[in-house]
Design a protein around this motif. Structure first.
Motif, PDB file in Angstrom:
ATOM      1  N   GLU A   1      29.058   8.186 -29.197  1.00  0.00           N
ATOM      2  CA  GLU A   1      27.960   9.752 -29.447  1.00  0.00           C
ATOM      3  C   GLU A   1      28.731  10.706 -28.424  1.00  0.00           C
ATOM      4  OE1 GLU A   1      24.909   9.919 -30.650  1.00  0.00           O
ATOM      5  OE2 GLU A   1      25.509   8.219 -31.689  1.00  0.00           O
ATOM      6  N   PRO A   2      28.544  11.869 -29.159  1.00  0.00           N
ATOM      7  CA  PRO A   2      29.182  12.972 -28.476  1.00  0.00           C
ATOM      8  C   PRO A   2      28.645  13.329 -27.056  1.00  0.00           C
ATOM      9  CG  PRO A   2      27.458  13.957 -30.125  1.00  0.00           C
ATOM     10  CD  PRO A   2      27.805  12.278 -30.230  1.00  0.00           C
TER      11      PRO A   2
ATOM     12  N   PRO B   1      40.868  27.589 -26.989  1.00  0.00           N
ATOM     13  CA  PRO B   1      40.295  25.986 -27.511  1.00  0.00           C
ATOM     14  C   PRO B   1      40.001  25.857 -28.767  1.00  0.00           C
ATOM     15  CG  PRO B   1      38.594  27.577 -26.437  1.00  0.00           C
ATOM     16  CD  PRO B   1      40.077  28.341 -26.397  1.00  0.00           C
ATOM     17  N   ILE B   2      40.217  24.808 -29.416  1.00  0.00           N
ATOM     18  CA  ILE B   2      39.788  24.356 -30.751  1.00  0.00           C
ATOM     19  C   ILE B   2      39.024  23.246 -30.655  1.00  0.00           C
ATOM     20  CG2 ILE B   2      40.683  23.639 -33.158  1.00  0.00           C
ATOM     21  CD1 ILE B   2      43.156  25.262 -32.164  1.00  0.00           C
ATOM     22  N   LEU B   3      37.954  23.089 -31.293  1.00  0.00           N
ATOM     23  CA  LEU B   3      36.917  21.917 -31.426  1.00  0.00           C
ATOM     24  C   LEU B   3      36.760  21.345 -32.728  1.00  0.00           C
ATOM     25  CD1 LEU B   3      35.041  20.100 -29.837  1.00  0.00           C
ATOM     26  CD2 LEU B   3      33.175  21.816 -30.523  1.00  0.00           C
ATOM     27  N   VAL B   4      37.403  20.170 -32.827  1.00  0.00           N
ATOM     28  CA  VAL B   4      37.454  19.220 -34.045  1.00  0.00           C
ATOM     29  C   VAL B   4      36.438  18.293 -33.928  1.00  0.00           C
ATOM     30  CG1 VAL B   4      38.960  17.699 -35.542  1.00  0.00           C
ATOM     31  CG2 VAL B   4      39.809  19.842 -34.559  1.00  0.00           C
ATOM     32  N   VAL B   5      35.491  17.857 -34.731  1.00  0.00           N
ATOM     33  CA  VAL B   5      34.417  16.995 -34.749  1.00  0.00           C
ATOM     34  C   VAL B   5      34.669  16.021 -35.750  1.00  0.00           C
ATOM     35  CG1 VAL B   5      31.921  16.476 -34.811  1.00  0.00           C
ATOM     36  CG2 VAL B   5      32.796  18.838 -33.945  1.00  0.00           C
TER      37      VAL B   5
ATOM     38  N   ALA C   1      26.823  11.322 -38.900  1.00  0.00           N
ATOM     39  CA  ALA C   1      25.748  11.993 -38.209  1.00  0.00           C
ATOM     40  C   ALA C   1      26.058  13.616 -38.415  1.00  0.00           C
ATOM     41  CB  ALA C   1      25.766  11.667 -36.485  1.00  0.00           C
ATOM     42  N   ASP C   2      24.874  14.262 -38.311  1.00  0.00           N
ATOM     43  CA  ASP C   2      25.117  15.705 -38.437  1.00  0.00           C
ATOM     44  C   ASP C   2      25.473  16.330 -37.161  1.00  0.00           C
ATOM     45  OD1 ASP C   2      24.579  18.096 -38.920  1.00  0.00           O
ATOM     46  OD2 ASP C   2      22.409  18.241 -38.994  1.00  0.00           O
ATOM     47  N   PRO C   3      26.694  17.009 -37.187  1.00  0.00           N
ATOM     48  CA  PRO C   3      26.922  17.462 -35.913  1.00  0.00           C
ATOM     49  C   PRO C   3      26.274  18.784 -35.453  1.00  0.00           C
ATOM     50  CG  PRO C   3      28.401  18.040 -37.628  1.00  0.00           C
ATOM     51  CD  PRO C   3      27.233  17.282 -38.279  1.00  0.00           C
ATOM     52  N   SER C   4      25.392  19.188 -36.126  1.00  0.00           N
ATOM     53  CA  SER C   4      24.662  20.661 -35.844  1.00  0.00           C
ATOM     54  C   SER C   4      23.982  20.523 -34.490  1.00  0.00           C
ATOM     55  CB  SER C   4      23.673  20.912 -36.639  1.00  0.00           C
ATOM     56  OG  SER C   4      24.331  21.129 -38.154  1.00  0.00           O
ATOM     57  N   PRO C   5      23.232  19.528 -34.138  1.00  0.00           N
ATOM     58  CA  PRO C   5      22.573  19.623 -32.801  1.00  0.00           C
ATOM     59  C   PRO C   5      23.676  19.668 -31.697  1.00  0.00           C
ATOM     60  CG  PRO C   5      21.486  18.134 -34.172  1.00  0.00           C
ATOM     61  CD  PRO C   5      22.805  18.441 -35.021  1.00  0.00           C
ATOM     62  N   PHE C   6      24.619  18.712 -31.762  1.00  0.00           N
ATOM     63  CA  PHE C   6      25.685  18.960 -30.893  1.00  0.00           C
ATOM     64  C   PHE C   6      26.362  20.303 -30.852  1.00  0.00           C
ATOM     65  CE2 PHE C   6      30.298  18.518 -30.207  1.00  0.00           C
ATOM     66  CZ  PHE C   6      30.419  18.330 -28.933  1.00  0.00           C
TER      67      PHE C   6
END
Length: 351
Positions: free
Chosen positions: A145-146, A165-169, A175-180
């Protein structure tokens, strides 16, 4: 044999203490000096890796004679940390032939330092990487989990070091990453890329690496080593799995290493680091976080001395600007993002 005369003493023998001379010790009698050789013949090399006191360095980077060599540390640098990404001055045998060993005699000024401490109360810094200008944060949408707070800590370290910064999910098919991702909506300078297990945007990420030194960080088990192997096929970084009981990933990278990325649009450097489950910020200056929010920093100049900029801070100009609607919805989100990063510290910081 006796050195005494008939009277029982040595008065009549003509000897005194000057006739007996101790053997000189040339090392002990040599005057001490702080002068060191100039090493005018030193070549500049990039530190690619460190292993048990030996340093793999790249000589003549991007030149016709580019090659790797093995080097040791000069005695005068015994207290100087030498880390991945450093630009070093090297003397001795720089041919790179089997059995040869050069010597690092100096480190050039660093443009950036990625540091961490054991915990937030420890102000002793551990330098991880030098001279990187980007940080690529890898996080999984699920399994494991994130962890938004850990990502916050990475962002703080990047902003403190002046890195983009660069964020790679990854694993967005699970899972849907939108809430995170909603946690980071206020940070406008954050580049976000999503990736599924079967559709990794290697070319898109690769374009961001060209012309940069990018340090890859991430929680164990999020797919960081898999991404590195996709970008640099010859890297052969070990990959692991997530423990079904603990939900944690297994550490697969044991030390930082620099790898050359070569893509359709150019070259860059990938600096892969070991996966971590904690990232202490005891060394960070909180003021550097506010400076990363340039539009908010101007408003914060109206705050009283010692303002923490947290929601309960009295007479905080940022809090008041959100309350009266001057910043709008987007500005309010950025203030919330800033406040979340500030509260990540174990104690509320002051400026």
């Amino acid at each position: 044999m006796s050195w005494l005369d008939d009277d029982g003493d040595d008065d009549d023998l003509g000897y005194d203490e000057t006739d007996f001379r101790a053997r000189p010790n040339p090392k002990a009698n040599r005057p001490r000096t702080k002068r060191r050789p100039a090493h005018a013949d030193a070549v500049i090399a990039r530190v690619l890796g460190v292993d048990r006191g030996r340093y793999t360095v790249l000589v003549d980077e991007d030149g016709p004679d580019e090659h790797q060599i093995l080097a040791s540390r000069a005695r005068e640098l015994r207290k100087q940390p030498i880390v991945n990404g450093d630009r070093a001055r090297v003397v001795g045998d720089t041919s790179g032939d089997d059995g040869t060993l050069a010597r690092i005699v100096g480190i050039l000024d660093r443009t950036s330092l990625l540091r961490r401490s054991a915990d937030d109360t420890d102000h002793v810094e551990r330098i991880i990487v030098a001279n990187a200008d980007q940080m690529l944060i890898v996080v999984a949408a699920a399994d494991p989990e994130p962890r938004p707070r850990l990502v916050d800590r990475y962002l703080i370290a990047a902003l403190d070091a002046g890195m983009r910064p660069i964020l790679v999910v990854t694993k967005t098919d699970l899972a849907d990453p939108s809430p995170f991702l909603a946690h980071f909506e206020g940070l406008e300078d954050l580049e976000v890329i999503t990736s599924g297990r079967d559709a990794m945007p290697v070319d898109l990420i690769g374009d961001l690496l060209v012309g940069h030194s990018t340090v890859f960080v991430g929680h164990s088990g999020v797919g960081k080593s898999t991404l590195v192997n996709a970008l640099v096929p010859h890297a052969l970084r070990a990959t692991g799995h997530v423990n079904e009981v603990t939900g944690r990933g297994r550490h697969t990278s044991s030390s930082a290493v620099s790898l050359r990325y070569v893509g359709p649009s150019g070259k860059g450097w990938v600096i892969d680091t070991p996966g971590v489950r904690s990232f202490g910020l005891g060394h960070v200056d909180p003021a550097n976080i506010l400076r990363a929010y340039t539009d908010l920093a101007d408003i914060a100049e109206e705050c009283p001395r010692g303002c923490t900029h947290l929601p309960d801070a009295p007479d905080c100009a940022l809090v008041e600007a959100v309350a009266d609607g001057r910043l709008g919805e987007r500005g309010a989100a950025r203030v919330d993002s800033l406040q979340r990063l500030l509260t990540t510290f174990s104690a509320p910081p002051t400026f």
